[in-house]
Design an enzyme around this catalytic site. Structure first.
Site, short mmCIF file in Angstrom:
data_model
loop_
_atom_site.label_atom_id
_atom_site.label_comp_id
_atom_site.label_asym_id
_atom_site.label_seq_id
_atom_site.Cartn_x
_atom_site.Cartn_y
_atom_site.Cartn_z
N ASP A 195 -62.86 10.87 41.38
CA ASP A 195 -62.36 10.63 42.73
C ASP A 195 -61.33 11.71 43.07
O ASP A 195 -60.46 12.01 42.24
CB ASP A 195 -61.71 9.24 42.82
N GLY A 233 -59.53 7.42 48.31
CA GLY A 233 -59.14 6.45 47.30
C GLY A 233 -57.68 6.58 46.91
O GLY A 233 -56.98 7.52 47.30
N ASP A 274 -63.29 16.83 42.68
CA ASP A 274 -64.11 16.88 43.88
C ASP A 274 -65.59 16.94 43.48
O ASP A 274 -65.97 17.72 42.59
CB ASP A 274 -63.73 18.15 44.67
N TYR A 303 -70.92 11.31 60.94
CA TYR A 303 -70.89 10.51 59.71
C TYR A 303 -72.27 9.92 59.44
O TYR A 303 -72.82 10.05 58.34
CB TYR A 303 -69.84 9.41 59.84
N ASN A 316 -70.68 -3.97 57.20
CA ASN A 316 -69.23 -3.74 57.24
C ASN A 316 -68.52 -4.59 56.19
O ASN A 316 -68.50 -5.82 56.28
CB ASN A 316 -68.69 -4.04 58.64
N ARG A 358 -70.25 -7.41 64.57
CA ARG A 358 -70.31 -6.87 63.22
C ARG A 358 -70.75 -7.96 62.25
O ARG A 358 -70.43 -9.14 62.41
CB ARG A 358 -68.94 -6.32 62.79
N GLU A 413 -70.40 3.89 69.21
CA GLU A 413 -70.35 2.45 68.99
C GLU A 413 -71.76 1.88 68.85
O GLU A 413 -72.69 2.32 69.54
CB GLU A 413 -69.64 1.77 70.17
#
Length: 321
Positions: free
Chosen positions: A31, A36, A57, A147, A176, A214, A281
């Protein structure tokens, strides 16, 4: 088994690590701590089966070469990623490099050393849900943010290694996820942010009109799902969803959180603010997890009300106010 968890110091990653350690495996964490936190895994650092925590990385090919040459891994749970939608809109290069290029580097190591890969994708790759049967794995995808686009590209790369090389891989799309150890600030999830504001007596702010829904999955249910996909051969080459199978509007979620107002001395205000990325959205997200139940005998165990209670207790005792 020898197991590598990239992003293992992240919110979901630390719960995956916890479960793997409880199951008796030897675990390595990689990590870079960009998302994190060391505190997330503090309790595991003295565990005899946590073999190494590497701050590094996934794009560092020299580091990956050395790690995979040193340890013969059985499974790589690849959770390391840039996960913030707004960050991906503001700086798509970083998200693409981490989520797509970084995944390629991990895949090359796993191909060379014949290591099964569980790739953590996201429900944010989906187009909106159109009915109450929920989103299956065959539902249309829509890269509404860099993303989502980066994750779709990485998914295709991961699955190509299954078809081209016979490498055991699985793509998972949790909905989610929320719960203890999620950040309560701007980079956190909606439940953690709402609960923190409720405990502080601050307004609960909703982006847009709040009618978007959600499907909220408690993190321990999510981690159980993630780990199980690594253990099972029947999901190799597959895409698999995990969620609660129930959606809730953000307006209703805010009311549910505000109702647990035993700490604040005044009623919590709920207010709407302009959406920061309305173009990305997804109006309705509702998971159909039938495939996970059929192939893995997995289904969620913690309902939303219980999950919110556990999250509230953790935020309160952790003094994250």
């Amino acid at each position: 088994m020898n197991v590598l968890v990239t992003g293992g110091a992240g919110f979901i990653g630390r719960w995956v690590v916890k479960r793997l350690l409880e199951d008796g495996h030897s675990v390595w964490i990689l990590d870079d701590l960009s998302n994190g936190r060391r505190e997330n895994i503090e309790e595991f650092l003295s565990h005899p089966n946590l073999r190494e925590f590497i701050v590094g990385d996934i794009k560092d090919e020299t580091l990956l070469n050395q790690l995979f040459a040193k340890v013969q891994f059985n499974i790589c749970y690849h959770l390391g990623a840039s996960i913030n939608v707004q960050d991906s809109i503001d700086d798509p290069r970083t998200t693409f490099n981490n989520d797509t290029i970084g995944t390629f580097y991990v895949m090359e190591q796993c191909r060379t050393h014949n290591v099964k890969v569980v790739f953590m994708s996201t429900c944010m790759v989906y187009d909106r849900c159109t009915d109450e049967t929920g989103i299956t794995e065959e539902h249309p995808i829509k890269p509404a943010s860099p993303y989502a686009g980066s994750k779709i590209a990485a998914e295709n790369m991961v699955l190509s290694y299954y078809y081209a090389y016979g490498l055991p891989t699985v793509v998972i799309r949790p909905f989610n996820t929320y719960g203890p150890f999620q950040k309560t600030g701007g980079e956190g999830g909606v439940v953690a942010i709402f609960v923190r504001n409720q405990l502080k007596g601050l307004p609960i702010q909703i982006y847009g009109d709040g009618t978007q829904t959600r499907d909220l999955l408690y993190v321990e249910d999510c981690a159980r799902f993630v780990v199980q996909t690594g253990y099972s051969d029947c999901v190799n080459g597959q895409i698999v969803n995990a969620g609660l199978g129930r959606d809730i509007s953000i307006n209703e979620l805010a009311k549910l959180v505000a109702a647990g107002n035993e700490v604040a001395s005044v009623p919590v205000e709920i207010k709407h603010v302009p959406h920061i990325h309305p173009q990305s959205e997804i109006q309705k997200l509702l998971c159909n997890y039938e495939k996970a139940e059929r192939l893995l005998n997995w289904k969620p165990e913690v309902d939303l009300e219980e999950g919110i209670t556990r999250t509230r207790e953790w935020i309160h005792i952790s003094n994250l106010l």
